[in-house]
Enzyme design. Structure first.
Site, PDB file in Angstrom:
ATOM      1  N   GLU A 191      -5.067  -7.468  -1.322  1.00 30.49           N
ATOM      2  CA  GLU A 191      -6.323  -7.738  -0.084  1.00 30.49           C
ATOM      3  C   GLU A 191      -7.876  -6.811  -0.384  1.00 30.49           C
ATOM      4  O   GLU A 191      -8.086  -6.180  -1.312  1.00 30.49           O
ATOM      5  CB  GLU A 191      -5.745  -6.393   0.936  1.00 30.49           C
ATOM      6  CG  GLU A 191      -4.517  -6.583   1.650  1.00 30.49           C
ATOM      7  CD  GLU A 191      -4.067  -6.237   2.383  1.00 30.49           C
ATOM      8  OE1 GLU A 191      -4.743  -5.557   3.404  1.00 30.49           O
ATOM      9  OE2 GLU A 191      -2.552  -5.878   2.555  1.00 30.49           O
TER      10      GLU A 191
ATOM     11  N   GLU B 279       0.637  -1.443   0.025  1.00 28.02           N
ATOM     12  CA  GLU B 279      -0.347   0.162  -0.037  1.00 28.02           C
ATOM     13  C   GLU B 279       0.957   1.372  -0.151  1.00 28.02           C
ATOM     14  O   GLU B 279       0.680   2.180   0.489  1.00 28.02           O
ATOM     15  CB  GLU B 279      -0.743  -0.028   1.155  1.00 28.02           C
ATOM     16  CG  GLU B 279      -2.060  -1.300   1.955  1.00 28.02           C
ATOM     17  CD  GLU B 279      -3.211  -1.345   2.342  1.00 28.02           C
ATOM     18  OE1 GLU B 279      -2.781  -0.152   3.203  1.00 28.02           O
ATOM     19  OE2 GLU B 279      -4.191  -1.574   2.265  1.00 28.02           O
TER      20      GLU B 279
HETATM   21  C1  BG6 Z   1      -4.553  -2.691   5.421  1.00 29.88           C
HETATM   22  C2  BG6 Z   1      -3.106  -3.432   5.473  1.00 29.88           C
HETATM   23  O1  BG6 Z   1      -4.645  -1.481   5.629  1.00 29.88           O
HETATM   24  O2  BG6 Z   1      -5.624  -3.512   6.105  1.00 29.88           O
HETATM   25  C3  BG6 Z   1      -2.918  -4.862   6.630  1.00 29.88           C
HETATM   26  O3  BG6 Z   1      -2.085  -3.629   4.339  1.00 29.88           O
HETATM   27  C4  BG6 Z   1      -4.530  -4.797   7.383  1.00 29.88           C
HETATM   28  O4  BG6 Z   1      -2.036  -4.565   7.076  1.00 29.88           O
HETATM   29  C5  BG6 Z   1      -5.495  -4.476   6.571  1.00 29.88           C
HETATM   30  O5  BG6 Z   1      -4.099  -5.377   8.504  1.00 29.88           O
HETATM   31  C6  BG6 Z   1      -6.251  -4.313   7.886  1.00 29.88           C
HETATM   32  O6  BG6 Z   1      -6.549  -3.272   8.394  1.00 29.88           O
HETATM   33  P1  BG6 Z   1      -6.754  -3.540   9.971  1.00 29.88           P
HETATM   34  O7  BG6 Z   1      -6.313  -1.855  10.364  1.00 29.88           O
HETATM   35  O8  BG6 Z   1      -8.111  -3.316   9.995  1.00 29.88           O
HETATM   36  O9  BG6 Z   1      -5.705  -4.238   9.945  1.00 29.88           O
END
Ligand code: BG6
Length: 487
Positions: free
Chosen positions: A386, A192
């Site tokens: 993701e 990201e």
């Molecule tokens: C993304 C990241 O920004 O979001 C992950 O690459 C992260 O590492 C995911 O876990 C979800 O965010 P969070 O803060 O809910 O874990």
């Protein structure tokens, strides 16, 4: 809207992702040095709902270096993946995963970033992960830096603001490309990357107290990351022409709040600065006109050499990687808009959409919109790296966990992805975040659960640590088995 009957190609990569810093734990085992992720303190009294991710300063680093209390530092213990990776990867294989995306911790492989020789125990661990994936026929997708910059880089180099960090990082990359040649093909130099601008301390190690002109230092650091990313692509392709190197951003789909032309322009500008800028530099290989203008207007004279520009131009990424969590709206006059939390940045709320418990907007159609938008502009294959949502959940008395809301979430997003494919967008794979409950990046909570697999561990780290398959486990298994036909 009608259901899509689109057939997903046979080689489509279905899977899930975890990061080293949120899952491994073992933060000081086998020689590993401290990273930014080991520094963030967890406050049991805070609700962590609708809050911005934390920032980093020297006081926090000093406190963390003295403080050995594991309870307060969730990422130091993760879900103990350092010791449970075998069983965990077997559970992923049980769902028929075609791919597993994982990150490699720089401080585990090079506890002293200035050394040339890697720490063999650190590298061995990643060898075992990669081999375990290959054993089950899962394609490893490796993120080289995922929110865990070594503390040493901040203390000796003031983070990415020092050009010498590019060389250190490339030595790390080269070590990996040579070591995993023939076993790992998909590489993501930075997780990201666009979030580095929004959270410069936590992502790039650029601390406020270290720089007089902070904003300028942030853009300078980002430039060095761009050069590092393109140079990593060059290295990867030279070492093995089969390597595929991506650029990954957290796509913040941006809609105008109304059809008023000023709002439309404001949304377009925000999309360019927060999203497209990064793809322009690393997929097109040029600094876009709107950023050159910004640098000029601010009177910044960044260290951007002709050699750097050649490197960017000649080594563009092979695919557009993205994470997709939420969309947002934008207006020229913002005082009437309501703010809500989002992935790494708070956003303006869309009155047509619901949010999850943490205030993150849920917008499956935004995924189709994003995929079409990115493909139209860059014409490069897209890899969804993701997608997911956190939920609060506990197993029932018999130890079962029924999670229809998760199935609904994924179903609606995969459906929109299939619509985008039907629209003609080339997509290589769909990777969920995260297949197993893990420590949340932004809040440090365990309570914010994303997995198909429940980990019996609370925010303090207490619990049996047992893994339990939620009902979505069977559902995703069937999605993969039918190659996305049955949702
Ligand atoms: C993304 C990241 O920004 O979001 C992950 O690459 C992260 O590492 C995911 O876990 C979800 O965010 P969070 O803060 O809910 O874990």
């Amino acid at each position: 809207m009608n259901k899509t009957s689109f057939f997903v190609p046979d080689n489509f990569l279905w899977g899930g992702a975890l990061s080293a810093n949120q899952s491994e734990g073992a933060y000081d085992e086998d020689g590993k040095a401290m990273t930014i992720a080991d520094v963030f303190y967890f406050d049991m009294n805070k609700s962590y709902k609708n809050v911005a991710p934390p920032t980093l300063d020297k006081k926090l680093i000093e406190k963390a270096k003295q403080d050995k209390d594991l309870l307060c530092y969730p990422k130091r213990r993760g879900i103990d993946f350092y010791h449970t990776y075998k069983e965990d990867i077997a559970l992923l294989a049980g769902m028929g995963f075609k791919t597993f995306r994982y990150s490699i911790c720089w401080s585990r492989v090079f506890p002293d970033v200035n050394q040339l020789e890697p720490n063999s125990k650190g590298l061995d661990f990643y060898d075992r992960i990669v081999d375990e994936c290959l054993k089950y026929g899962m394609e490893p997708v490796i993120t080289i830096l995922h929110t865990d910059l070594p503390i040493q880089i901040i203390e000796e180099y003031k983070g990415w603001s020092d050009r010498r960090v590019v060389e250190l990082y490339l030595h790390f990359c080269k070590t990996l490309f040579v070591h995993f040649k023939g076993r790992v093909k998909y590489w993501i130099p930075f997780n990201e990357l666009n979030m580095d601008l929004l959270n410069p301390s936590r992502k790039m190690g650029i601390l406020k107290e270290d720089h007089e002109n902070y904003e300028e230092a942030v853009y300078q650091a980002l430039h060095y990351e761009f050069v590092a990313s393109a140079s990593a692509a060059q290295l990867a392709h030279t070492i093995d022409p089969n390597n595929k190197v991506g650029v990954m951003i957290a796509y913040l789909a941006t809609y105008p709040s109304t059809c008023k032309p000023e709002d439309v322009l404001s949304a377009q500008q925000k999309d360019k600065e927060d999203n497209l800028f990064f793809y322009d530099v690393l997929l097109r290989g040029v600094y876009p006109y709107y950023m050159k203008k910004k640098f000029e207007e601010n009177g910044w004279t960044l260290d951007i050499s002709g050699k750097d520009l050649d490197m960017l131009r000649d080594n563009t990424a092979d695919f557009a990687g993205l994470s997709y969590y939420n969309s947002r709206i934008q207006a020229c006059e913002q005082s009437q808009l309501e703010k809500t939390a989002g992935n790494e940045a708070s956003v303006f709320k869309n009155p047509y959409l619901q949010t999850n418990e943490w205030g993150w907007i849920i917008d499956p159609i935004g995924l189709r919109y994003t995929l079409n938008h990115v493909y139209e502009l860059y014409q490069k294959p897209i890899f969804i790296l993701e997608n997911g949502s956190g939920f609060i959940e506990t197993p029932d008395d018999s130890g079962q966990l029924d999670d229809p809301y998760r199935i609904e979430y994924y179903k609606s997003h995969i459906e929109q992805m299939k619509f985008a494919m039907e629209d003609g967008v080339e997509i290589w794979g769909y990777i969920v975040w995260s297949p197993i409950d893990t420590v949340a990046a932004s809040t440090g909570q365990m309570k914010k659960r994303y997995g198909f697999i429940y980990v019996d561990q609370d925010d303090t780290g207490a619990g049996t640590h047992r893994r339990i398959k939620k009902s979505s486990y069977q559902w995703y298994k069937n999605v993969i088995l039918t190659n996305g036909k049955e949702l």
